[in-house]
Design a protein around this motif. Structure first.
Motif, PDB file in Angstrom:
ATOM      1  N   UNK A 151      -0.358  -0.673  -1.918  1.00 26.43           N
ATOM      2  CA  UNK A 151       0.797  -0.033  -1.281  1.00 26.43           C
ATOM      3  C   UNK A 151       2.028  -0.848  -1.617  1.00 26.43           C
ATOM      4  N   UNK A 152       3.030  -0.194  -2.184  1.00 30.63           N
ATOM      5  CA  UNK A 152       4.246  -0.856  -2.638  1.00 30.63           C
ATOM      6  C   UNK A 152       5.413  -0.346  -1.813  1.00 30.63           C
ATOM      7  N   UNK A 153       6.014  -1.210  -1.026  1.00 33.70           N
ATOM      8  CA  UNK A 153       7.207  -0.823  -0.277  1.00 33.70           C
ATOM      9  C   UNK A 153       8.430  -0.980  -1.181  1.00 33.70           C
ATOM     10  N   UNK A 160       9.781  -2.191  -7.307  1.00 29.15           N
ATOM     11  CA  UNK A 160       8.880  -1.087  -7.018  1.00 29.15           C
ATOM     12  C   UNK A 160       8.501  -0.288  -8.241  1.00 29.15           C
ATOM     13  N   UNK A 161       9.487   0.079  -9.064  1.00 35.59           N
ATOM     14  CA  UNK A 161       9.189   0.873 -10.259  1.00 35.59           C
ATOM     15  C   UNK A 161       8.317   0.090 -11.232  1.00 35.59           C
ATOM     16  N   UNK A 162       8.509  -1.231 -11.272  1.00 32.57           N
ATOM     17  CA  UNK A 162       7.656  -2.079 -12.105  1.00 32.57           C
ATOM     18  C   UNK A 162       6.239  -2.128 -11.553  1.00 32.57           C
ATOM     19  N   UNK A 178       9.388   5.173   0.001  1.00 33.31           N
ATOM     20  CA  UNK A 178      10.767   5.338  -0.461  1.00 33.31           C
ATOM     21  C   UNK A 178      11.540   6.087   0.617  1.00 33.31           C
ATOM     22  N   UNK A 179      12.875   6.095   0.480  1.00 33.90           N
ATOM     23  CA  UNK A 179      13.720   6.574   1.564  1.00 33.90           C
ATOM     24  C   UNK A 179      14.044   8.049   1.593  1.00 33.90           C
ATOM     25  N   UNK A 180      13.474   8.843   0.708  1.00 37.51           N
ATOM     26  CA  UNK A 180      13.696  10.291   0.713  1.00 37.51           C
ATOM     27  C   UNK A 180      12.553  10.945  -0.045  1.00 37.51           C
ATOM     28  N   UNK A 196       5.615   8.143  -0.378  1.00 37.88           N
ATOM     29  CA  UNK A 196       5.686   8.365   1.072  1.00 37.88           C
ATOM     30  C   UNK A 196       7.128   8.197   1.530  1.00 37.88           C
ATOM     31  N   UNK A 197       7.693   9.234   2.098  1.00 38.67           N
ATOM     32  CA  UNK A 197       9.052   9.186   2.628  1.00 38.67           C
ATOM     33  C   UNK A 197       9.014   8.469   3.978  1.00 38.67           C
ATOM     34  N   UNK A 198       9.406   7.176   3.966  1.00 39.43           N
ATOM     35  CA  UNK A 198       9.260   6.394   5.193  1.00 39.43           C
ATOM     36  C   UNK A 198      10.190   6.863   6.304  1.00 39.43           C
TER      37      UNK A 198
END
Length: 332
Positions: A151-153, A160-162, A178-180, A196-198
């Motif tokens: 799980x990557x926040x 994150x993209x890396x 991610x935020x959206x 996952x849209x947090x």
């Protein structure tokens, strides 16, 4: 070789503050010390630690320049004593302890890697900080192996993209917050099994469902704060939680009983203060294991936007807005 100039343009932090404190200034061209090379910078990556340094919250390590910038790409133009494995004219990208926002920078030769085939300087400038960070935390600290769930926040950040691409390329299952929904879908296009849209979704519940109640094996977290307790819930038995930043706060309370029952490992690291020898070991691993994946196209740099060096303030404003997906880079 053309004679080097005595001075160069660099971006200095006039005083801690908002982005407009970043100003071009004339500085001496650094001389490479023993084991170092001098790079004529073509592009420099912009990272969250640069913003923290500008704000006065992240001082350079002892002996490092006050000029911000932790990664560059460019051409080797001079060698210090003992820097034998590089040559003048080599095109490299490099991890720095500071000094990247400038026309020239000196860096230990062991922290340099060749620009991967087919990549521009701008793309290559966004590789070192994120790949050194992700590799050292995912592989060295969390002991990632193929088949593990991660799980990557902060899934659309440079880190994150890396991390998403590296986990997938190395045979793991990646989930990312991610935020959206748009950003969550961007994570999925990069290889995340689920974005996952947090803002609207519960990453604990979703990752439990995706792993059939098992939980995730590794969590790479740059958020901390209220995420820490939820990470403990999302983690699998014998899971590893690695903290690399604390955007929501560094001091938290945790349920030690849950840590004990799940046999969790809580760890973390910083990269900038580590020795050239330690960074060089990471560089060797990246060159052997990851650079071929980049050259083959299995992993691709995610370059969001470039700015001229003199507009570093605009780059920082974009970084702080959180609107970007991937890397922000300065061109020199």
């Amino acid at each position: 070789m053309t004679a080097l100039p005595q001075t160069m343009t660099a971006i200095e932090i006039a005083t801690p503050g908002e982005a407009d404190v970043l100003r071009p200034s004339a500085r001496p061209v650094p001389a490479p010390a023993a084991g170092e090379v001098l790079i004529k910078v073509a592009a420099a990556g912009v990272n969250r630690p640069d913003v923290l340094q500008r704000q006065g919250h992240y001082a350079p390590p002892p002996g490092a320049t006050d000029i911000p910038g932790l990664e560059v790409a460019g051409t080797v133009v001079a060698l210090g004593f003992g820097a034998h494995h590089l040559n003048v004219g080599d095109q490299v990208c490099a991890l720095l302890a500071g000094g990247g926002y400038a026309e020239y920078c000196a860096v230990p030769a062991v922290q340099c890697l060749p620009v991967p085939a087919g990549l521009s300087f701008e793309e290559a400038a966004g590789l070192p900080e994120t790949f050194f960070t992700v590799w050292s935390n995912l592989v060295d600290r969390a002991h990632f192996t193929p088949g593990k769930t991660v799980l990557i926040h902060g899934g659309t950040s440079g880190i994150g993209t890396t991390a998403i691409q590296l986990v997938k390329a190395l045979g793991g299952r990646a989930f990312a917050t991610a935020g959206s929904y748009d950003k969550a879908h961007a994570c999925e296009r990069l290889g995340a099994e689920r974005g996952i849209n947090y803002q609207l979704e519960d990453f604990v519940q979703i990752t439990k469902e995706l792993t059939h109640g098992h939980g995730v094996d590794i969590i790479l977290d740059m958020v901390a704060g209220d995420y820490v307790a939820r990470n403990l819930q999302a983690a699998a038995v014998d899971g590893v939680i690695v903290n690399i930043a604390f955007l929501r706060g560094a001091k938290v309370e945790i349920d030690i009983n849950l840590v004990m029952r799940k046999r969790l490992t809580l760890t973390g690291s910083t990269l900038r203060p580590r020795s050239p020898a330690e960074k060089g070991a990471i560089a060797e691993a990246l060159h052997a294991r990851v650079w071929p994946l980049i050259a083959s196209g299995a992993i691709k740099p995610v370059l969001y936007k470039t700015f001229p060096l003199a507009h570093a303030d605009e780059a920082h404003r974009l970084m702080e807005s959180g609107a970007h997906i991937g890397k922000i880079v300065l061109t020199v």
